[in-house]
Design a protein around this motif. Structure first.
Motif, PDB file in Angstrom:
ATOM      1  N   GLU A  94      40.397  43.427  33.387  1.00 13.94           N
ATOM      2  CA  GLU A  94      41.671  41.863  32.753  1.00 13.94           C
ATOM      3  C   GLU A  94      42.688  42.375  33.934  1.00 13.94           C
ATOM      4  O   GLU A  94      43.263  43.396  33.428  1.00 13.94           O
ATOM      5  N   PRO A  95      43.378  40.770  34.758  1.00 14.75           N
ATOM      6  CA  PRO A  95      44.752  41.372  35.414  1.00 14.75           C
ATOM      7  C   PRO A  95      45.636  41.785  34.779  1.00 14.75           C
ATOM      8  O   PRO A  95      45.742  41.249  33.980  1.00 14.75           O
ATOM      9  N   GLU A  96      46.873  42.103  35.315  1.00 18.56           N
ATOM     10  CA  GLU A  96      47.880  42.837  34.749  1.00 18.56           C
ATOM     11  C   GLU A  96      49.474  41.759  34.598  1.00 18.56           C
ATOM     12  O   GLU A  96      49.834  42.048  36.601  1.00 18.56           O
ATOM     13  N   THR A  97      50.263  41.408  34.413  1.00 20.16           N
ATOM     14  CA  THR A  97      51.324  40.901  34.866  1.00 20.16           C
ATOM     15  C   THR A  97      52.066  41.916  35.082  1.00 20.16           C
ATOM     16  O   THR A  97      52.763  42.249  34.596  1.00 20.16           O
ATOM     17  N   LEU A  98      53.113  41.997  36.097  1.00 18.77           N
ATOM     18  CA  LEU A  98      53.554  43.495  36.843  1.00 18.77           C
ATOM     19  C   LEU A  98      55.427  42.413  36.791  1.00 18.77           C
ATOM     20  O   LEU A  98      56.232  43.481  35.655  1.00 18.77           O
ATOM     21  N   ASP A 108      32.352  36.150  51.838  1.00 19.54           N
ATOM     22  CA  ASP A 108      30.707  34.900  52.354  1.00 19.54           C
ATOM     23  C   ASP A 108      30.796  34.142  51.770  1.00 19.54           C
ATOM     24  O   ASP A 108      29.634  33.207  51.185  1.00 19.54           O
ATOM     25  N   GLY A 109      31.825  33.233  50.208  1.00 20.34           N
ATOM     26  CA  GLY A 109      31.658  32.771  49.824  1.00 20.34           C
ATOM     27  C   GLY A 109      30.895  32.040  48.412  1.00 20.34           C
ATOM     28  O   GLY A 109      31.249  31.648  47.152  1.00 20.34           O
ATOM     29  N   GLN A 110      31.009  34.279  48.021  1.00 22.10           N
ATOM     30  CA  GLN A 110      29.974  34.315  46.453  1.00 22.10           C
ATOM     31  C   GLN A 110      31.801  34.681  44.918  1.00 22.10           C
ATOM     32  O   GLN A 110      32.594  35.235  45.427  1.00 22.10           O
ATOM     33  N   PHE A 111      31.403  33.886  44.404  1.00 16.90           N
ATOM     34  CA  PHE A 111      32.259  33.728  42.888  1.00 16.90           C
ATOM     35  C   PHE A 111      32.456  34.867  42.759  1.00 16.90           C
ATOM     36  O   PHE A 111      30.987  35.262  42.278  1.00 16.90           O
ATOM     37  N   LEU A 112      33.699  36.308  42.236  1.00 14.05           N
ATOM     38  CA  LEU A 112      34.012  37.260  42.095  1.00 14.05           C
ATOM     39  C   LEU A 112      35.078  36.511  40.217  1.00 14.05           C
ATOM     40  O   LEU A 112      33.962  37.800  38.956  1.00 14.05           O
ATOM     41  N   ARG A 113      35.696  36.283  39.341  1.00 15.19           N
ATOM     42  CA  ARG A 113      35.856  36.516  39.286  1.00 15.19           C
ATOM     43  C   ARG A 113      37.082  35.330  38.874  1.00 15.19           C
ATOM     44  O   ARG A 113      37.540  34.669  40.362  1.00 15.19           O
ATOM     45  N   TYR A 114      38.372  34.824  37.707  1.00 17.85           N
ATOM     46  CA  TYR A 114      39.032  33.977  37.479  1.00 17.85           C
ATOM     47  C   TYR A 114      40.035  35.098  37.334  1.00 17.85           C
ATOM     48  O   TYR A 114      40.210  35.807  36.654  1.00 17.85           O
ATOM     49  N   VAL A 115      41.600  34.564  38.032  1.00 14.03           N
ATOM     50  CA  VAL A 115      42.749  35.188  37.686  1.00 14.03           C
ATOM     51  C   VAL A 115      42.879  34.059  36.946  1.00 14.03           C
ATOM     52  O   VAL A 115      43.486  33.184  36.850  1.00 14.03           O
ATOM     53  N   HIS A 116      43.463  34.235  35.478  1.00 12.06           N
ATOM     54  CA  HIS A 116      44.326  33.668  34.154  1.00 12.06           C
ATOM     55  C   HIS A 116      45.602  33.867  34.322  1.00 12.06           C
ATOM     56  O   HIS A 116      46.096  33.214  34.652  1.00 12.06           O
ATOM     57  N   ALA A 125      53.199  31.338  42.179  1.00 13.02           N
ATOM     58  CA  ALA A 125      54.517  30.202  42.286  1.00 13.02           C
ATOM     59  C   ALA A 125      54.038  29.254  41.116  1.00 13.02           C
ATOM     60  O   ALA A 125      52.829  28.329  41.799  1.00 13.02           O
ATOM     61  N   GLN A 126      54.282  29.274  40.297  1.00 12.96           N
ATOM     62  CA  GLN A 126      54.494  28.319  39.448  1.00 12.96           C
ATOM     63  C   GLN A 126      54.595  26.864  39.525  1.00 12.96           C
ATOM     64  O   GLN A 126      56.493  26.790  39.471  1.00 12.96           O
ATOM     65  N   ARG A 127      54.423  25.445  39.221  1.00  9.04           N
ATOM     66  CA  ARG A 127      54.546  24.450  39.675  1.00  9.04           C
ATOM     67  C   ARG A 127      55.591  24.057  38.780  1.00  9.04           C
ATOM     68  O   ARG A 127      57.513  23.663  38.741  1.00  9.04           O
ATOM     69  N   GLU A 128      55.305  24.194  37.298  1.00  9.65           N
ATOM     70  CA  GLU A 128      56.706  23.632  36.212  1.00  9.65           C
ATOM     71  C   GLU A 128      57.519  24.246  35.918  1.00  9.65           C
ATOM     72  O   GLU A 128      59.032  23.848  35.693  1.00  9.65           O
ATOM     73  N   ASN A 129      57.090  25.340  35.690  1.00 10.67           N
ATOM     74  CA  ASN A 129      58.107  26.591  34.753  1.00 10.67           C
ATOM     75  C   ASN A 129      59.333  27.341  36.520  1.00 10.67           C
ATOM     76  O   ASN A 129      60.182  27.893  35.816  1.00 10.67           O
ATOM     77  N   LYS A 130      58.297  26.967  37.447  1.00 15.49           N
ATOM     78  CA  LYS A 130      59.799  27.031  38.438  1.00 15.49           C
ATOM     79  C   LYS A 130      59.447  28.945  38.658  1.00 15.49           C
ATOM     80  O   LYS A 130      60.491  29.622  38.877  1.00 15.49           O
ATOM     81  N   GLN A 131      58.684  29.561  38.315  1.00 20.71           N
ATOM     82  CA  GLN A 131      58.392  30.657  37.765  1.00 20.71           C
ATOM     83  C   GLN A 131      57.744  31.568  38.979  1.00 20.71           C
ATOM     84  O   GLN A 131      56.696  31.174  39.313  1.00 20.71           O
ATOM     85  N   VAL A 132      58.028  32.909  39.566  1.00 14.25           N
ATOM     86  CA  VAL A 132      56.972  34.082  41.013  1.00 14.25           C
ATOM     87  C   VAL A 132      56.362  34.744  39.992  1.00 14.25           C
ATOM     88  O   VAL A 132      56.877  35.079  38.843  1.00 14.25           O
ATOM     89  N   MET A 133      55.280  34.947  39.656  1.00  8.76           N
ATOM     90  CA  MET A 133      54.548  35.765  38.952  1.00  8.76           C
ATOM     91  C   MET A 133      53.825  36.775  39.723  1.00  8.76           C
ATOM     92  O   MET A 133      53.060  36.447  41.071  1.00  8.76           O
ATOM     93  N   LYS A 134      54.382  38.039  39.455  1.00  4.18           N
ATOM     94  CA  LYS A 134      53.521  39.152  40.317  1.00  4.18           C
ATOM     95  C   LYS A 134      52.381  40.101  39.253  1.00  4.18           C
ATOM     96  O   LYS A 134      52.503  40.689  38.259  1.00  4.18           O
ATOM     97  N   ILE A 135      51.027  39.919  39.652  1.00  9.63           N
ATOM     98  CA  ILE A 135      49.946  40.029  38.871  1.00  9.63           C
ATOM     99  C   ILE A 135      49.050  41.405  39.637  1.00  9.63           C
ATOM    100  O   ILE A 135      48.848  41.092  40.845  1.00  9.63           O
ATOM    101  N   LYS A 136      48.920  42.331  39.500  1.00  7.80           N
ATOM    102  CA  LYS A 136      47.947  43.463  39.723  1.00  7.80           C
ATOM    103  C   LYS A 136      46.483  42.693  38.889  1.00  7.80           C
ATOM    104  O   LYS A 136      46.545  42.897  37.963  1.00  7.80           O
ATOM    105  N   TYR A 137      45.527  42.843  40.018  1.00  5.47           N
ATOM    106  CA  TYR A 137      43.944  42.180  39.904  1.00  5.47           C
ATOM    107  C   TYR A 137      42.915  43.395  40.291  1.00  5.47           C
ATOM    108  O   TYR A 137      42.005  43.015  39.983  1.00  5.47           O
ATOM    109  N   MET A 138      43.702  44.215  41.082  1.00  6.96           N
ATOM    110  CA  MET A 138      42.697  45.444  41.518  1.00  6.96           C
ATOM    111  C   MET A 138      43.070  47.143  41.208  1.00  6.96           C
ATOM    112  O   MET A 138      44.672  47.038  41.534  1.00  6.96           O
ATOM    113  N   CYS A 139      42.051  47.893  41.260  1.00  4.80           N
ATOM    114  CA  CYS A 139      42.562  49.551  41.164  1.00  4.80           C
ATOM    115  C   CYS A 139      41.876  49.678  42.151  1.00  4.80           C
ATOM    116  O   CYS A 139      40.576  49.281  43.082  1.00  4.80           O
TER     117      CYS A 139
END
Length: 563
Positions: free
Chosen positions: A296-300, A521-529, A549-563
């Protein structure tokens, strides 16, 4: 007591060798007592002796002698001929109409350049070589451990084979030791070269500092810097780790059944070393460790940018700062931790920048679609690097080699191509596949570009609803067109694109409110929501944190998705 032989700290006159020094000739670099000044002045009347108090020695600039008029000193510098000139030279027709500068001005520029290069040697180049040496030493230690683990695996498998295969076990272990020694010797030679280069840099540093400290300007003009040589970093040796491949007994000969070792070598990593910059990076240090995707990716962190309408792009300057651009002509630098605005740069044309990127040296690059320019921001000053004709620049990125990759549209909106620039010089054009068909969709859609660590060139092409990946020569490797079933039943709309240390490719799926992660090589691994809202621009920092960078709310979200 003989004052010439007594052990005292007092300096003596170079002429009489008896009296205490009181004066100094800046022309001849001779220490004098008051009584010997006159004698020295008439000793060589061809020279213009500059005698000063000893405390003021080296205060008089020693202008270089003229190569054309032996007894003359040069007070001017001919910029066109690139030589110092005297008054007699100026009186001749040789330098008529040439641009001239005063020697002190040229000396100051020369010293400033040398000091700047010394700073680069001390603060960037030498530390980089230190990191390279540490990298090689760490890899050697790692090889010792890994080859030790390999020997243990072979031994453990050999215990199942009883005494008759002991000889074979010893033989294979000897091969492992030989392979290990060969690779360690190769790395040791590489380390010796790095250490020798660091020693040369220190020697040159000492030599140049002595030249700067002297008042003999002739010596200063003879200073030649080797900074360009040291900027060219060596290839990075990458040892290949062997694997032990055991086999079960099935009536075959023992040598085949017991197992074999894979082939081995030390190759040169094309990605190689990179110079240290203000941005922390693993590229110039040790090879990046293998990382795993989080379940589960985490919003930092979330940064509110405050743009009035839309937020479009984001680019990492460092682990602490990000550049952004929205739907106006300004580009803003934000602190990630504090969430505060540090500075703002306005496009000089007043147009909305089409894309932004950060170079290896930490400079901001942006494209201006409407005036057809690629621009760089140095010390908050905007410089036009490239101006196109008949083409308009869209996406831009800086490569590991320092080149710029630019994706551009033709004025008639019928063609799209990728161009590689070194400075303002075109090095490569990528437009068609092996069958002569266009690699990218025609104009009118959002397209962004990045370089993967394996040097593949990755383009998010919203018009084609695909991520188009070619190798460094421009040959098509694959097209990624999303995953079935699609999230939220929306078709694939790729926008921002970036890569990470694992050579994974990440692209924003704008209307599905997620980020796709695929392998090299173009193989799908996962989505980050992570509750994303209309994600557009993407970038990753040196620690593989994802910024969206999110268009509508004008926010930049920092996300951790690997360990």
């Amino acid at each position: 007591m003989d004052p010439r032989t007594s052990a005292q700290d007092v300096m003596r006159c170079d002429l009489c060798e008896t009296a205490v020094v009181q004066m100094h000739c800046d022309t001849c670099l001779v220490n004098l007592c008051t009584a010997c000044v006159g004698k020295h002045m008439i000793s060589d009347e061809s020279k213009d002796h500059k005698v000063v108090k000893f405390q003021a020695r080296k205060s008089t600039p020693l202008y270089p002698g003229c190569t054309s008029h032996k007894k003359e000193r040069c007070t001017m510098y001919c910029n066109q001929c690139d030589i110092p000139v005297c008054t007699k030279c100026l009186a001749s027709d040789q330098h008529l109409g040439h641009k001239l500068s005063e020697i002190p001005k040229v000396v100051k520029e020369k010293k400033d350049k040398i000091i700047k290069e010394l700073s680069e040697l001390n603060e960037t180049i030498y530390p980089t070589y230190q990191d390279i040496a540490s990298d090689v030493q760490n890899r050697m230690s790692q090889l010792e451990k890994e080859y030790g683990d390999l020997s243990t695996a072979i031994t453990k498998h050999g215990e199942d084979w009883h005494r008759e295969i002991d000889k074979l076990v010893k033989k294979l272990k000897a091969e492992v030791d030989e392979m290990k020694n060969t690779q360690l010797q190769t790395l040791q030679k590489h380390l010796d070269v790095i250490n020798k280069t660091m020693s040369d840099i220190k020697d040159e540093n000492d030599s140049v500092e002595m030249a700067i400290d002297t008042n003999d300007l002739s010596k200063l003009f003879k200073v030649t810097s080797n900074v360009n040589i040291y900027r060219s970093l060596p290839q990075k040796p990458v040892p290949t780790l062997f694997k032990f491949i055991p086999k079960k007994i099935q009536g075959e000969s023992l040598s085949k059944l017991f197992g074999t070792l894979s082939s081995s070598s030390i190759t040169s990593d094309k990605h190689g070393y990179s110079m240290k910059t203000t941005q922390k990076s693993t590229e110039a240090g040790t090879s990046p460790p293998v990382k795993q995707l989080l379940d589960e990716p985490e919003t930092l962190k979330t940064v509110n940018t405050g743009y009035k309408e839309y937020l479009i792009n984001v680019a990492c300057l460092s682990d602490e700062e990000i550049w952004t651009r929205g739907s106006d002509s300004t580009m803003q630098l934000y602190s990630i931790n504090q969430g505060s605005l540090h500075k703002s740069i306005t496009n000089k044309s007043g147009n909305i920048p089409c894309d932004i990127a950060v170079t290896k040296s930490g400079d901001l690059v942006y494209t201006d679609y409407y005036v057809r320019t690629i621009n760089i921001v140095k010390n908050e000053k905007i410089e036009e690097v490239i101006r196109l004709q008949n083409w308009r620049p869209c996406g831009v990125c800086s490569t590991s080699s320092g080149d710029l990759l630019v994706i551009m549209d033709s004025d008639d909106n019928k063609q799209t191509k990728v161009v590689r620039y070194s400075g303002s010089t075109v090095k490569q054009t990528i437009q068609f596949d092996d069958k002569g068909k266009p690699l990218y969709s025609s104009s009118g859609y959002n397209r962004y570009i990045t370089e993967n660590r394996n040097l593949d060139i990755c383009v998010s092409d919203e018009g084609a609803k695909a991520v188009v990946v070619v190798n460094q020569t421009g040959k098509l490797r694959f097209r990624y067109t999303g995953r079935t079933p699609a999230p939220k039943n929306e078709s694939f709309h790729p926008r921002g694109i970036t890569t990470d240390s694992q050579r994974q490719i990440l692209t924003a799926d704008h209307y599905s409110h997620c980020v796709h992660i695929i392998d090299q090589d173009g193989q799908f691994l996962r989505y980050v929501h992570c509750r994303l809202s209309y994600p557009w621009g993407l970038c990753t920092d040196a620690n593989d944190n994802l910024f969206v960078a999110q268009r509508e709310n004008k926010q930049v979200m920092k996300i951790k998705y690997m360990c």
